[in-house]
Design a protein around this motif. Structure first.
Motif, PDB file in Angstrom:
ATOM      1  N   ILE A   3       0.821  -1.224   0.000  1.00 19.94           N
ATOM      2  CA  ILE A   3       0.000   0.000   0.000  1.00 19.94           C
ATOM      3  C   ILE A   3       0.856   1.277   0.000  1.00 19.94           C
ATOM      4  O   ILE A   3       0.549   2.251  -0.683  1.00 19.94           O
ATOM      5  N   ILE A   4       1.961   1.235   0.747  1.00 22.99           N
ATOM      6  CA  ILE A   4       2.829   2.427   0.822  1.00 22.99           C
ATOM      7  C   ILE A   4       3.436   2.718  -0.558  1.00 22.99           C
ATOM      8  O   ILE A   4       3.507   3.873  -0.997  1.00 22.99           O
ATOM      9  N   GLU A   5       3.856   1.657  -1.237  1.00 19.61           N
ATOM     10  CA  GLU A   5       4.412   1.838  -2.601  1.00 19.61           C
ATOM     11  C   GLU A   5       3.338   2.363  -3.552  1.00 19.61           C
ATOM     12  O   GLU A   5       3.623   3.142  -4.458  1.00 19.61           O
ATOM     13  N   GLN A   6       2.117   1.900  -3.324  1.00 19.22           N
ATOM     14  CA  GLN A   6       1.013   2.380  -4.177  1.00 19.22           C
ATOM     15  C   GLN A   6       0.795   3.877  -3.969  1.00 19.22           C
ATOM     16  O   GLN A   6       0.531   4.617  -4.913  1.00 19.22           O
ATOM     17  N   GLN A  29      -5.334   0.427   8.353  1.00 17.67           N
ATOM     18  CA  GLN A  29      -4.508  -0.777   8.598  1.00 17.67           C
ATOM     19  C   GLN A  29      -3.493  -0.544   9.718  1.00 17.67           C
ATOM     20  O   GLN A  29      -2.556  -1.320   9.906  1.00 17.67           O
ATOM     21  N   ASN A  30      -3.662   0.613  10.420  1.00 20.96           N
ATOM     22  CA  ASN A  30      -2.779   0.977  11.537  1.00 20.96           C
ATOM     23  C   ASN A  30      -1.313   1.175  11.144  1.00 20.96           C
ATOM     24  O   ASN A  30      -0.418   0.989  11.964  1.00 20.96           O
ATOM     25  N   ILE A  31      -1.078   1.533   9.908  1.00 18.05           N
ATOM     26  CA  ILE A  31       0.298   1.878   9.516  1.00 18.05           C
ATOM     27  C   ILE A  31       0.591   3.253  10.128  1.00 18.05           C
ATOM     28  O   ILE A  31      -0.220   4.174   9.983  1.00 18.05           O
ATOM     29  N   PRO A  32       1.714   3.403  10.859  1.00 16.95           N
ATOM     30  CA  PRO A  32       1.974   4.683  11.531  1.00 16.95           C
ATOM     31  C   PRO A  32       1.994   5.863  10.547  1.00 16.95           C
ATOM     32  O   PRO A  32       2.519   5.744   9.432  1.00 16.95           O
ATOM     33  N   ALA A  33       1.394   6.989  10.996  1.00 13.66           N
ATOM     34  CA  ALA A  33       1.279   8.161  10.125  1.00 13.66           C
ATOM     35  C   ALA A  33       2.648   8.626   9.611  1.00 13.66           C
ATOM     36  O   ALA A  33       2.781   9.051   8.461  1.00 13.66           O
ATOM     37  N   GLU A  34       3.670   8.525  10.463  1.00 13.76           N
ATOM     38  CA  GLU A  34       5.012   8.983  10.030  1.00 13.76           C
ATOM     39  C   GLU A  34       5.548   8.108   8.909  1.00 13.76           C
ATOM     40  O   GLU A  34       6.252   8.583   8.026  1.00 13.76           O
ATOM     41  N   GLU A  35       5.197   6.803   8.967  1.00 13.08           N
ATOM     42  CA  GLU A  35       5.637   5.894   7.903  1.00 13.08           C
ATOM     43  C   GLU A  35       4.915   6.241   6.590  1.00 13.08           C
ATOM     44  O   GLU A  35       5.523   6.262   5.519  1.00 13.08           O
ATOM     45  N   ILE A  36       3.610   6.522   6.701  1.00 11.74           N
ATOM     46  CA  ILE A  36       2.837   6.894   5.497  1.00 11.74           C
ATOM     47  C   ILE A  36       3.442   8.161   4.893  1.00 11.74           C
ATOM     48  O   ILE A  36       3.650   8.272   3.675  1.00 11.74           O
ATOM     49  N   LEU A  37       3.774   9.120   5.776  1.00 15.55           N
ATOM     50  CA  LEU A  37       4.334  10.398   5.312  1.00 15.55           C
ATOM     51  C   LEU A  37       5.691  10.181   4.622  1.00 15.55           C
ATOM     52  O   LEU A  37       5.874  10.560   3.461  1.00 15.55           O
ATOM     53  N   ASN A  38       6.616   9.545   5.362  1.00 20.63           N
ATOM     54  CA  ASN A  38       7.994   9.480   4.848  1.00 20.63           C
ATOM     55  C   ASN A  38       8.186   8.453   3.736  1.00 20.63           C
ATOM     56  O   ASN A  38       8.792   8.751   2.713  1.00 20.63           O
ATOM     57  N   GLN A  39       7.650   7.235   3.950  1.00 20.61           N
ATOM     58  CA  GLN A  39       7.875   6.173   2.958  1.00 20.61           C
ATOM     59  C   GLN A  39       6.929   6.274   1.761  1.00 20.61           C
ATOM     60  O   GLN A  39       7.234   5.784   0.691  1.00 20.61           O
ATOM     61  N   GLY A  72      -3.103  13.653   0.588  1.00 20.49           N
ATOM     62  CA  GLY A  72      -2.649  12.651   1.563  1.00 20.49           C
ATOM     63  C   GLY A  72      -2.301  13.297   2.899  1.00 20.49           C
ATOM     64  O   GLY A  72      -2.635  12.780   3.963  1.00 20.49           O
ATOM     65  N   MET A  73      -1.649  14.450   2.819  1.00 19.64           N
ATOM     66  CA  MET A  73      -1.228  15.131   4.050  1.00 19.64           C
ATOM     67  C   MET A  73      -2.434  15.548   4.892  1.00 19.64           C
ATOM     68  O   MET A  73      -2.393  15.498   6.117  1.00 19.64           O
ATOM     69  N   ALA A  74      -3.518  15.943   4.211  1.00 19.23           N
ATOM     70  CA  ALA A  74      -4.718  16.381   4.942  1.00 19.23           C
ATOM     71  C   ALA A  74      -5.256  15.241   5.810  1.00 19.23           C
ATOM     72  O   ALA A  74      -5.786  15.481   6.892  1.00 19.23           O
ATOM     73  N   ILE A  75      -5.096  14.007   5.336  1.00 21.95           N
ATOM     74  CA  ILE A  75      -5.629  12.867   6.095  1.00 21.95           C
ATOM     75  C   ILE A  75      -4.756  12.538   7.300  1.00 21.95           C
ATOM     76  O   ILE A  75      -5.263  12.220   8.373  1.00 21.95           O
ATOM     77  N   ILE A  76      -3.440  12.643   7.143  1.00 22.10           N
ATOM     78  CA  ILE A  76      -2.600  12.240   8.284  1.00 22.10           C
ATOM     79  C   ILE A  76      -2.285  13.380   9.254  1.00 22.10           C
ATOM     80  O   ILE A  76      -1.844  13.127  10.364  1.00 22.10           O
ATOM     81  N   ARG A  77      -2.571  14.635   8.834  1.00 23.31           N
ATOM     82  CA  ARG A  77      -2.259  15.775   9.720  1.00 23.31           C
ATOM     83  C   ARG A  77      -2.846  15.596  11.136  1.00 23.31           C
ATOM     84  O   ARG A  77      -2.116  15.709  12.115  1.00 23.31           O
ATOM     85  N   PRO A  78      -4.155  15.280  11.255  1.00 23.10           N
ATOM     86  CA  PRO A  78      -4.703  15.161  12.616  1.00 23.10           C
ATOM     87  C   PRO A  78      -4.052  14.039  13.425  1.00 23.10           C
ATOM     88  O   PRO A  78      -4.027  14.104  14.654  1.00 23.10           O
ATOM     89  N   LEU A  79      -3.544  13.023  12.730  1.00 24.16           N
ATOM     90  CA  LEU A  79      -2.918  11.911  13.459  1.00 24.16           C
ATOM     91  C   LEU A  79      -1.544  12.293  13.981  1.00 24.16           C
ATOM     92  O   LEU A  79      -1.077  11.787  14.994  1.00 24.16           O
ATOM     93  N   LEU A  80      -0.881  13.196  13.247  1.00 24.74           N
ATOM     94  CA  LEU A  80       0.455  13.604  13.668  1.00 24.74           C
ATOM     95  C   LEU A  80       0.383  14.621  14.811  1.00 24.74           C
ATOM     96  O   LEU A  80       1.291  14.724  15.616  1.00 24.74           O
ATOM     97  N   ALA A  81      -0.711  15.386  14.832  1.00 27.57           N
ATOM     98  CA  ALA A  81      -0.859  16.401  15.879  1.00 27.57           C
ATOM     99  C   ALA A  81      -1.424  15.736  17.134  1.00 27.57           C
ATOM    100  O   ALA A  81      -2.483  15.131  17.091  1.00 27.57           O
TER     101      ALA A  81
END
Ligand code: B1M
Length: 211
Positions: A3-6, A29-39, A72-81
């Motif tokens: 999924i991350i590669e996708q 799928q509980n993939i950490p937000a930082e992993e989604i962001l960076n990878q 993508g960033m809009a979705i993970i922003r609340p998880l990072l904050a």
């Protein structure tokens, strides 16, 4: 394809809807937000950067990918904050005057928020005087400036001079970053710190608060 590669692939092809959908899936799928962001997201933008550099793609394609990145960033922003924590310090951040590049700055702002800083994001193409005014108004601990162009990084020094003139430099620490910026440049304009990437920017902000 994982999924991350996708996600990386969808940034590369500029598919904002696809990025949003896959990012939602990765979160569920509980993939950490930082992993989604960076990878995923940043890795995709790195491919775009490389293609732009090699003249394989042009500004319209880059803009479309940038839009996908933002989806993508809009979705993970609340998880990072992290909610309900005492702010570690207040950061006034923006991209310097004349410069419209805001992807890297947004990532830095997001990770700072995630690390517990209160972040006042002034946006892109921020006037030199506005950095000084807002640092004063917000009683900022740190002023963060981003520049992606060699022609705009020269506007960072005058912000520091403005802070000195306003009698604010004793209290406010200045950190800078962006692709053309270097430690030598930061030393030259008497910035308090330089970070080559967003994770280092968080460490730097923490260290600056300790000074
Ligand atoms: Co522009 N652009 N662009 N562009 N663009 C570059 C920067 C360029 C290197 C491409 C190239 O020619 N190889 C080149 C600059 C050359 C130079 O100055 N030496 C360039 C140019 C020339 C231009 C225009 C002049 C093109 C034109 O119109 N002819 C024009 C300028 C517009 C303007 O700003 N006035 C322009 C326009 C654009 C778009 C609008 C199409 C778009 C920006 C969309 C947006 O941001 N909303 C765009 C993009 C996307 C790029 C590239 C391809 C990618 C930048 C990016 O988002 N990288 C870029 C090529 C490249 O950098 N290799 C390029 C991904 C991002 C995650 O990385 O921003 O480096 P980055 O941020 C990192 C670190 O630097 C650091 O952390 C981030 C995350 O790890 N960091 C900090 C950033 N800020 C920090 C602050 C900190 C600490 C760390 O503390 C406060």
């Amino acid at each position: 394809m994982q999924i991350i590669e996708q996600i990386t692939h969808k940034i590369d092809t500029g598919d904002a809807e696809g990025v949003a959908e896959l990012t939602e899936q990765a979160v569920s799928q509980n993939i950490p937000a930082e992993e989604i962001l960076n990878q995923g997201l940043v890795a995709g933008m790195n491919i775009v950067s490389e293609k732009f550099k090699n003249n394989e793609i042009f500004i319209p394609e880059v803009l479309i990918s940038a839009k996908a990145m933002k989806a993508g960033m809009a979705i993970i922003r609340p998880l990072l904050a992290k909610a309900n924590i005492e702010p570690r310090g207040k950061v006034v951040i923006g991209t310097i005057q004349g410069d419209l590049h805001d992807i890297g700055k947004n990532i830095v702002a997001m990770l700072l928020e995630g690390a517990g800083f209160e972040v006042i994001d002034l946006g892109a193409d921020v006037r030199i005087e506005k950095f000084v005014e807002q640092a004063e108004k917000e009683n900022a601990d740190i002023v963060g400036m981003s520049a992606l162009l060699t022609t705009t990084m020269v506007n960072m020094g005058p912000v520091i001079e403005g802070l000195v003139k306003a009698g604010k430099k004793e209290k406010v620490r200045v950190m800078i970053g962006g692709a053309p910026v270097t430690q030598a440049f930061a030393d030259n304009i008497k910035a308090d710190g330089y970070a080559p990437d967003a994770s280092t920017a968080v460490d730097l902000a923490v260290n600056l608060m300790a000074k």
